[in-house]
Motif scaffolding. Structure first.
Motif, PDB file in Angstrom:
ATOM      1  N   CYS A 173       5.136  -8.809   3.347  1.00 31.96           N
ATOM      2  CA  CYS A 173       5.441  -7.517   3.777  1.00 31.96           C
ATOM      3  C   CYS A 173       4.843  -6.814   5.010  1.00 31.96           C
ATOM      4  O   CYS A 173       3.437  -7.129   5.072  1.00 31.96           O
ATOM      5  CB  CYS A 173       5.062  -6.397   2.478  1.00 31.96           C
ATOM      6  SG  CYS A 173       5.585  -4.574   2.969  1.00 31.96           S
ATOM      7  N   ARG A 176      -2.057  -2.402   5.771  1.00 32.26           N
ATOM      8  CA  ARG A 176      -0.750  -3.042   5.483  1.00 32.26           C
ATOM      9  C   ARG A 176      -0.615  -3.134   3.861  1.00 32.26           C
ATOM     10  O   ARG A 176      -1.589  -3.229   3.069  1.00 32.26           O
ATOM     11  CB  ARG A 176      -0.761  -4.638   6.006  1.00 32.26           C
ATOM     12  CG  ARG A 176      -0.461  -4.678   7.386  1.00 32.26           C
ATOM     13  CD  ARG A 176      -0.133  -5.996   8.054  1.00 32.26           C
ATOM     14  NE  ARG A 176      -0.216  -6.295   9.254  1.00 32.26           N
ATOM     15  CZ  ARG A 176       1.065  -6.154   9.988  1.00 32.26           C
ATOM     16  NH1 ARG A 176       2.057  -6.041   9.267  1.00 32.26           N
ATOM     17  NH2 ARG A 176       1.118  -6.314  11.361  1.00 32.26           N
ATOM     18  N   CYS A 177       0.823  -3.145   3.480  1.00 34.49           N
ATOM     19  CA  CYS A 177       1.074  -3.299   2.165  1.00 34.49           C
ATOM     20  C   CYS A 177       0.516  -4.744   1.613  1.00 34.49           C
ATOM     21  O   CYS A 177       0.584  -5.657   2.536  1.00 34.49           O
ATOM     22  CB  CYS A 177       2.305  -3.145   1.968  1.00 34.49           C
ATOM     23  SG  CYS A 177       3.240  -3.856   0.310  1.00 34.49           S
ATOM     24  N   ASP A 237       0.636   7.333   1.119  1.00 36.74           N
ATOM     25  CA  ASP A 237       0.389   6.347   0.475  1.00 36.74           C
ATOM     26  C   ASP A 237      -0.900   5.821  -0.205  1.00 36.74           C
ATOM     27  O   ASP A 237      -1.362   5.469  -1.290  1.00 36.74           O
ATOM     28  CB  ASP A 237       0.961   4.844   1.107  1.00 36.74           C
ATOM     29  CG  ASP A 237       2.451   5.014   1.411  1.00 36.74           C
ATOM     30  OD1 ASP A 237       3.121   5.711   0.669  1.00 36.74           O
ATOM     31  OD2 ASP A 237       2.997   4.276   2.250  1.00 36.74           O
ATOM     32  N   TYR A 254       5.008  -3.574   5.948  1.00 31.14           N
ATOM     33  CA  TYR A 254       4.718  -2.157   5.916  1.00 31.14           C
ATOM     34  C   TYR A 254       3.355  -1.762   5.977  1.00 31.14           C
ATOM     35  O   TYR A 254       2.419  -2.171   5.473  1.00 31.14           O
ATOM     36  CB  TYR A 254       5.465  -1.680   4.829  1.00 31.14           C
ATOM     37  CG  TYR A 254       5.251  -0.087   4.328  1.00 31.14           C
ATOM     38  CD1 TYR A 254       6.293   0.521   5.138  1.00 31.14           C
ATOM     39  CD2 TYR A 254       4.481   0.507   3.576  1.00 31.14           C
ATOM     40  CE1 TYR A 254       6.070   2.218   4.929  1.00 31.14           C
ATOM     41  CE2 TYR A 254       4.296   1.665   3.217  1.00 31.14           C
ATOM     42  CZ  TYR A 254       5.136   2.492   3.979  1.00 31.14           C
ATOM     43  OH  TYR A 254       5.200   3.858   3.555  1.00 31.14           O
TER      44      TYR A 254
END
Length: 149
Positions: free
Chosen positions: A15, A9-10, A23, A17
């Motif tokens: 967040c 996860r971000c 990424d 995302y």
């Protein structure tokens, strides 16, 4: 990645995302441009290699082997224990065991599922098959009921 998680996860507060492969690659390769050069590039390459191994691992073969009926000659067959005490993630098929807590599981691949039967939480309500199991085998019950294994 070093802890075996491949769905990341971000890190931003609040967040939700999930980082994509691109990424993670960009982040890890960005670290290799720091001043210590070659050592950092080698470490970055090793991290990316581990990440790709984790993402491409096939746990299905191991799961299918564990679902084979226990041997009648062996009273203490570990497969019998696995079939009643463990559950398989419906996405990556890794076998997990719960020590305590509720039946809502979060796998390292990012899937959420019912520990009782293995039904994914993202399939919506009514997918859980715990009520049909009685006291029998529960390992990969949802996968077997749905014909996905």
């Amino acid at each position: 990645i070093e802890e075996g998680a491949w769905t990341i996860r971000c890190p931003g507060e609040g967040c939700g995302y999930f980082l994509l492969d691109a990424d993670v690659t960009k982040f890890v390769n960005g670290a290799s441009s720091e001043p210590d050069g070659e050592q950092q590039r080698e470490r970055s390459a090793a991290i990316l290699q581990r990440y790709r191994e984790l993402r491409s691992a096939d746990h299905g073969e191991h799961l299918r082997a564990m679902l084979v009926e226990s041997s009648p000659e062996c009273e203490e067959d570990p497969r019998q224990w696995l079939q009643t005490e463990c559950q398989a993630c419906p996405r990556c098929l890794v076998i997990v065991r719960k020590e305590e807590g509720c039946n809502h599981m979060h796998c390292r691949c990012g899937a959420e599922f019912c520990y009782g039967c293995g039904a994914p939480k993202d399939e919506g309500p009514g997918r859980c098959v715990c009520a049909t199991l009685g006291g029998g085998r529960r390992l990969a019950a949802w996968l077997r009921v749905e014909g996905r294994l």
